[in-house]
Motif scaffolding. Structure first.
Motif, PDB file in Angstrom:
ATOM      1  N   ILE A 344       0.838  -1.207   0.000  1.00 64.62           N
ATOM      2  CA  ILE A 344       0.000   0.000   0.000  1.00 64.62           C
ATOM      3  C   ILE A 344       0.869   1.253   0.000  1.00 64.62           C
ATOM      4  O   ILE A 344       0.563   2.231  -0.691  1.00 64.62           O
ATOM      5  CB  ILE A 344      -0.966  -0.017   1.208  1.00 64.62           C
ATOM      6  N   ALA A 345       1.969   1.209   0.752  1.00 68.12           N
ATOM      7  CA  ALA A 345       2.872   2.371   0.798  1.00 68.12           C
ATOM      8  C   ALA A 345       3.419   2.704  -0.586  1.00 68.12           C
ATOM      9  O   ALA A 345       3.507   3.879  -0.973  1.00 68.12           O
ATOM     10  CB  ALA A 345       4.013   2.099   1.774  1.00 68.12           C
ATOM     11  N   SER A 346       3.769   1.668  -1.356  1.00 70.95           N
ATOM     12  CA  SER A 346       4.332   1.927  -2.688  1.00 70.95           C
ATOM     13  C   SER A 346       3.245   2.211  -3.726  1.00 70.95           C
ATOM     14  O   SER A 346       3.492   2.884  -4.724  1.00 70.95           O
ATOM     15  CB  SER A 346       5.180   0.734  -3.150  1.00 70.95           C
ATOM     16  N   LEU A 347       2.032   1.720  -3.483  1.00 64.68           N
ATOM     17  CA  LEU A 347       0.935   1.914  -4.441  1.00 64.68           C
ATOM     18  C   LEU A 347       0.167   3.215  -4.215  1.00 64.68           C
ATOM     19  O   LEU A 347      -0.518   3.698  -5.121  1.00 64.68           O
ATOM     20  CB  LEU A 347      -0.050   0.747  -4.339  1.00 64.68           C
ATOM     21  N   SER A 348       0.254   3.760  -3.016  1.00 63.12           N
ATOM     22  CA  SER A 348      -0.630   4.863  -2.635  1.00 63.12           C
ATOM     23  C   SER A 348      -0.446   6.126  -3.472  1.00 63.12           C
ATOM     24  O   SER A 348      -1.367   6.933  -3.590  1.00 63.12           O
ATOM     25  CB  SER A 348      -0.465   5.199  -1.150  1.00 63.12           C
ATOM     26  N   LYS A 349       0.706   6.283  -4.082  1.00 64.75           N
ATOM     27  CA  LYS A 349       0.917   7.444  -4.957  1.00 64.75           C
ATOM     28  C   LYS A 349      -0.038   7.395  -6.141  1.00 64.75           C
ATOM     29  O   LYS A 349      -0.626   8.410  -6.540  1.00 64.75           O
ATOM     30  CB  LYS A 349       2.372   7.468  -5.440  1.00 64.75           C
ATOM     31  N   ASP A 350      -0.200   6.217  -6.710  1.00 62.27           N
ATOM     32  CA  ASP A 350      -1.079   6.057  -7.877  1.00 62.27           C
ATOM     33  C   ASP A 350      -2.491   5.625  -7.489  1.00 62.27           C
ATOM     34  O   ASP A 350      -3.432   5.824  -8.258  1.00 62.27           O
ATOM     35  CB  ASP A 350      -0.482   5.021  -8.835  1.00 62.27           C
ATOM     36  N   PHE A 351      -2.628   5.016  -6.307  1.00 64.22           N
ATOM     37  CA  PHE A 351      -3.938   4.551  -5.844  1.00 64.22           C
ATOM     38  C   PHE A 351      -4.154   5.017  -4.402  1.00 64.22           C
ATOM     39  O   PHE A 351      -4.128   4.207  -3.469  1.00 64.22           O
ATOM     40  CB  PHE A 351      -4.033   3.023  -5.927  1.00 64.22           C
ATOM     41  N   PRO A 352      -4.361   6.317  -4.184  1.00 65.87           N
ATOM     42  CA  PRO A 352      -4.480   6.852  -2.814  1.00 65.87           C
ATOM     43  C   PRO A 352      -5.647   6.251  -2.038  1.00 65.87           C
ATOM     44  O   PRO A 352      -5.627   6.228  -0.800  1.00 65.87           O
ATOM     45  CB  PRO A 352      -4.682   8.362  -3.037  1.00 65.87           C
ATOM     46  N   GLU A 353      -6.665   5.741  -2.760  1.00 63.47           N
ATOM     47  CA  GLU A 353      -7.822   5.165  -2.082  1.00 63.47           C
ATOM     48  C   GLU A 353      -7.455   3.938  -1.256  1.00 63.47           C
ATOM     49  O   GLU A 353      -8.148   3.612  -0.286  1.00 63.47           O
ATOM     50  CB  GLU A 353      -8.905   4.796  -3.109  1.00 63.47           C
ATOM     51  N   LEU A 354      -6.366   3.251  -1.608  1.00 64.17           N
ATOM     52  CA  LEU A 354      -5.953   2.066  -0.852  1.00 64.17           C
ATOM     53  C   LEU A 354      -5.474   2.447   0.540  1.00 64.17           C
ATOM     54  O   LEU A 354      -5.629   1.689   1.497  1.00 64.17           O
ATOM     55  CB  LEU A 354      -4.848   1.310  -1.595  1.00 64.17           C
ATOM     56  N   LYS A 355      -4.884   3.618   0.658  1.00 61.53           N
ATOM     57  CA  LYS A 355      -4.371   4.086   1.948  1.00 61.53           C
ATOM     58  C   LYS A 355      -5.502   4.349   2.939  1.00 61.53           C
ATOM     59  O   LYS A 355      -5.352   4.130   4.148  1.00 61.53           O
ATOM     60  CB  LYS A 355      -3.555   5.372   1.736  1.00 61.53           C
ATOM     61  N   GLU A 356      -6.644   4.780   2.413  1.00 57.44           N
ATOM     62  CA  GLU A 356      -7.772   5.150   3.276  1.00 57.44           C
ATOM     63  C   GLU A 356      -8.279   3.973   4.109  1.00 57.44           C
ATOM     64  O   GLU A 356      -8.722   4.151   5.238  1.00 57.44           O
ATOM     65  CB  GLU A 356      -8.910   5.711   2.417  1.00 57.44           C
ATOM     66  N   GLY A 357      -8.235   2.770   3.540  1.00 56.16           N
ATOM     67  CA  GLY A 357      -8.772   1.610   4.260  1.00 56.16           C
ATOM     68  C   GLY A 357      -7.717   0.736   4.900  1.00 56.16           C
ATOM     69  O   GLY A 357      -7.999  -0.409   5.279  1.00 56.16           O
ATOM     70  N   GLU A 358      -6.494   1.246   5.059  1.00 54.12           N
ATOM     71  CA  GLU A 358      -5.381   0.415   5.524  1.00 54.12           C
ATOM     72  C   GLU A 358      -5.610  -0.181   6.908  1.00 54.12           C
ATOM     73  O   GLU A 358      -5.317  -1.360   7.143  1.00 54.12           O
ATOM     74  CB  GLU A 358      -4.083   1.225   5.512  1.00 54.12           C
TER      75      GLU A 358
END
Length: 849
Positions: A344-358
């Motif tokens: 999620i840390a590496s993906l969150s730049k392109d997919f910020p929505e993943l960070k919201e539900g971490e």
């Protein structure tokens, strides 16, 4: 391939650019290439040539390659779309998004709904679980991958077709530095999601990096084209369906040993370090697979899938448990949540929505891990019991162990030596990847106008009978128009009456069949025109409950989290229930907050809007949140909106304002299945009646105990504590009696205990001693009971004695050889029955000693 389809691939573009069409000497496929070569360029016909010798002008990572692709097509007139979720909320035939074209099936590809843009470009995270055993081992297989696609939908006018598609591909590859002589185009055919067409597989360095599909066929039993064993017919729309493998293009430009090393090097490096830089091939395969699976889970759980025993939730749990097994195999004690968080840390730049539900994802994984290891400890015992009278386990039983009990095959193998199929996980995944087909029911050519949408508060109407007959042995009619709501969307059907002059027919149920509404009647009808009247009290109660269902759903989402999704609902005039996806039990405090929020919405007196909207416009405005109750068919959707609270595609009946509900009362929750919570509630008059009933129960209980209602909990607790204390005293007394002082007689060497009112623990204590018989009577309610028991060394049959004395009591008896019971309503003969039991015991002793 059919010659008519093959013609689509004979492109002028190839000839102009100097490509030559050849036939591969190994696989026999035709391909186009600028080089004089005999093989198509696809594995296994050729080996990979890019490993350690990367293609392209630079090394791309996932983010830069994705942007290069999207920007290229944006600059060539395509509209960039945001990704769709990996759970296919808009479809009823599959659970997961398996390709970029899946975003537009079936409504856009069928021509029913216009595309969101035309042409368009998208990079769609996709999940396929059909080759699970190859993930980590092959060096190239992934469960989750991004399919980058540019799509054109040629319906009434041409956007672009085969020639332009091949040219776009050629130019894009050149833009990232892939030399044209390194690329070949292999002719093939494609099918998926009910569509098919000829395609070009784009190859470089032995790796398939893209597929250019020219979708012009739809599945049809009478179609003239045969593609991969199924019949297809031509469709009006011609769709350019391209799929460029983001991860494969990155791998091609990096030239690493595996695709895993190219796309998530930080995770691989971390896992290697934790595992002590392993050299064993099998351990590395496990680490690669774990890296892949945890990225897949970041999207699955991040997009709202809740692990469960069904549908998409089952597939998420399958990946979780496979990752845990692989970590165990590699002797790694790393929480899955740690690895998913790194992704999620590496993906969150392109997919910020993943960070919201971490945080939610972390909690889900912790719970799932705990469940998995709990399953392992129980699994061995279950398998051991199964193998008691067997020598082997068939594959079907192996799958059942996993499917039903969650027991992985490795645990089974620890109990019994078996051969685990290499594709075991894929076999399991395949069974759960496609939704069950709903059987088509009989439809009618007649059409009924639905008055309840136009006049939701109308109670009576006039109509004509346009069909009459029997359905499943019941009398039925179809009317040209109706106020009777047919059962559907979890809402019960209306009931009521049809009238004609002095005649009257009861409508017991209404059902939707195509565009007709069947009215099930209590007797045959012969008239041509009728006057209808619905049971308004029932209808209005259901209107309140349906609107309350939307409010409870919205309230649960606000209190419990954005992952809350309707998994089902059912409502009638008395109560409603809403099933929601949730990974743990809903606490009492959370339930109170949901109820509080729901009633806040009721008190605010919000308008409940109902209107029709084109599917494409509704999706663009509201997203896939619309499909809480499932994805409806057709282009026109009926939208039910409580502004700023909830909006759903819904065909049910609703009130006009939330204030009409009065208030909503949640009456309980239960776990329907793992991962699904049921909330039961009522609204309006039914909520008042429920509260009044609860108050009556409270008052009745208070009157019995002669205390005020406020003192009831304290009083009940006091009585309960006293009861427990007295019970312990009784048990102790019985056990004391068992040690001596019991009413008994000695018959030879046998002690016959005849103490009455003995509890089971005391009887068990007494008969644990040698040469002992217990015959104890007790009056219970309006029946008499006798227990006959003996120690193992006493040669009597307690069951036969119980059977005989049971008849004397006007009842029956039975049990086991060493303990049995008899009982019946004839209490007056209890003492006589007891004496008979004693005599029978003595007779059996005389006979057997």
């Amino acid at each position: 391939m059919d010659s008519a389809l093959q013609k689509f691939l004979q492109l002028d573009f190839f000839r102009k650019e100097g490509f030559v069409r050849k036939k591969c000497k190994k696989c026999g496929s035709f391909f186009w290439s600028l080089q004089e070569k005999e093989l198509c360029g696809d594995a296994p016909c050729v080996d990979y040539t890019f490993i350690k010798h990367p293609f392209g002008k630079k090394k791309y990572d996932l983010s830069s390659m994705r942007e290069a692709f999207l920007s290229f097509f944006e600059n060539h007139g395509h509209i960039r779309l945001e990704r769709y979720p990996v759970i296919a909320r808009w479809r009823s035939d599959v659970y997961l998004t398996i390709a970029s074209i899946a975003d537009f099936q079936p409504h856009v590809t069928s021509g029913e709904v216009p595309p969101p843009a035309n042409p368009l470009v998208i990079s769609q995270p996709s999940i396929r679980l059909n080759d699970l055993e190859e993930v980590g081992r092959s060096g190239r297989h992934l469960t989750m991958f991004e399919m980058m696609g540019h799509h054109a939908f040629n319906n009434h006018e041409k956007v672009y077709w085969c020639e332009e598609t091949a040219q776009y591909c050629h130019e894009f590859l050149a833009s990232i530095g892939i030399k044209e002589e390194e690329v070949s185009y292999k002719e093939a055919e494609w099918s998926g999601g009910g569509n098919a067409g000829p395609c070009l597989e784009v190859l470089a360095g032995g790796l398939e990096i893209a597929t250019l599909v020219f979708m012009n066929l739809m599945r049809s039993e009478k179609g003239k084209y045969l593609v991969k064993g199924e019949r297809y017919a031509e469709m009006q729309m011609k769709v350019v369906d391209t799929g460029y493998g983001l991860e494969r293009l990155v791998w091609l430009t990096q030239g690493s040993e595996t695709v895993y090393d190219a796309i998530f090097p930080e995770i691989i490096s971390f896992l290697k370090k934790e595992a002590g830089e392993p050299k064993e091939k099998e351990i590395m395969h496990a680490l690669y697979a774990v890296a892949d699976h945890t990225r897949c889970l970041a999207f699955m759980l991040g997009d709202g899938i809740i692990p469960s025993n069904a549908e998409a939730g089952y597939l998420a749990r399958l990946i979780i448990r496979r990752a845990l097994r692989l970590l165990s195999f590699a002797s790694l004690d790393i929480p899955l949540s740690t690895l998913v968080s790194k992704h999620i840390a590496s993906l969150s730049k392109d997919f910020p929505e993943l960070k919201e539900g971490e945080e939610r994802v972390k909690e889900i994984l912790e719970r799932e891990t705990e469940k998995f290891f709990s399953t392992l400890s129980k699994g061995k015992r279950l398998v051991t019991r199964y193998m008691k009278d067997r020598k082997s386990i068939p594959v079907e039983k192996l799958i059942e162990f996993y499917d039903t009990y969650g027991i992985p095959p490795e645990i089974v193998k620890e109990v019994v030596d078996i051969n685990i199929p290499e594709n075991f996980d894929s076999m399991v995944a395949e069974r759960h990847s496609i939704a069950k087909e709903i059987k088509e029911e009989k439809k009618f050519s007649q059409k009924t106008k639905l008055l309840f949408y136009e006049e939701p508060y109308a109670k009576e109407f006039d109509a004509k009978v346009i069909w009459k007959g029997k359905i499943d042995g019941k009398e039925a009619v179809i009317l040209d128009k109706t106020l009777f709501y047919p059962e559907g969307g979890g809402q019960d059907s209306d009931t009521g009456f049809l009238f004609s002059n002095t005649k009257k027919w009861k409508v017991t149920k209404a059902e939707k069949k195509g565009e007709a509404v069947l009215h099930i009647l209590d007797k045959p009808i012969s008239v041509g025109t009728i006057h209808g009247k619905i049971d308004w009290k029932k209808r209005y109660a259901m209107m309140c409950h349906h609107t309350a269902t939307h409010i409870i759903n919205a309230s649960a989402r606000e209190i419990l989290g954005s992952h809350i999704w309707q998994a089902g609902s059912q409502l009638d005039e008395n109560e409603a229930r809403l099933d929601v996806s949730h990974y743990k039990r809903i606490s009492l405090d959370e339930l109170k907050e949901i109820e509080k929020k729901a009633n806040e919405i009721v008190r605010e007196g919000r308008e409940v809007k109902k209107y029709w909207m084109k599917r494409e416009e509704a999706e663009k405005k509201y997203g896939f949140h619309l499909y809480q109750g499932g994805a409806p068919k057709g282009r026109m959707l009926r939208i039910v909106e409580i502004p700023n609270i909830e909006v759903e595609a819904c065909g049910g009946t609703h009130v006009d304002n939330t204030a009409e509900l009065g208030f909503i009362k949640i009456i309980g929750t239960e776990r329907v299945q793992d991962g699904v919570e049921r909330i039961k509630f009522c609204a309006g008059e039914r909520a008042i009646e429920y509260v009044q009933q609860q108050e009556k129960l409270l008052k009745d209980a208070s009157d019995i105990l002669a205390v005020e209602p406020s003192m009831l909990p304290k009083t009940v607790k006091r009585f309960f504590d006293e009861w427990k204390k007295l019970r312990k005293q009784v048990e102790k007394l019985q056990q004391d009696i068992a040690r001596g002082g019991l009413k008994k007689e000695v018959y030879g060497e046998i002690s016959i205990i005849t103490q009455d009112d003995m509890i089971p623990s005391a009887i068990k204590e007494v008969t644990s001693k040698e040469k002992t018989i217990v015959i104890s009577a007790i009056k219970k309610d309006k029946a008499g009971m006798i227990t006959i028991a003996c120690s193992n060394d006493v040669p009597i049959d307690c069951s036969s004695i119980a059977n005989a004395v049971g008849k004397l009591l006007g009842g029956s008896g039975g049990g086991k050889k060493h303990v049995a019971q008899a009982g019946g309503p004839n209490i007056k003969k209890l003492e006589e029955a007891k004496k008979k039991a004693i005599n029978m015991a003595k007779q059996q002793l005389e006979k057997n000693l």
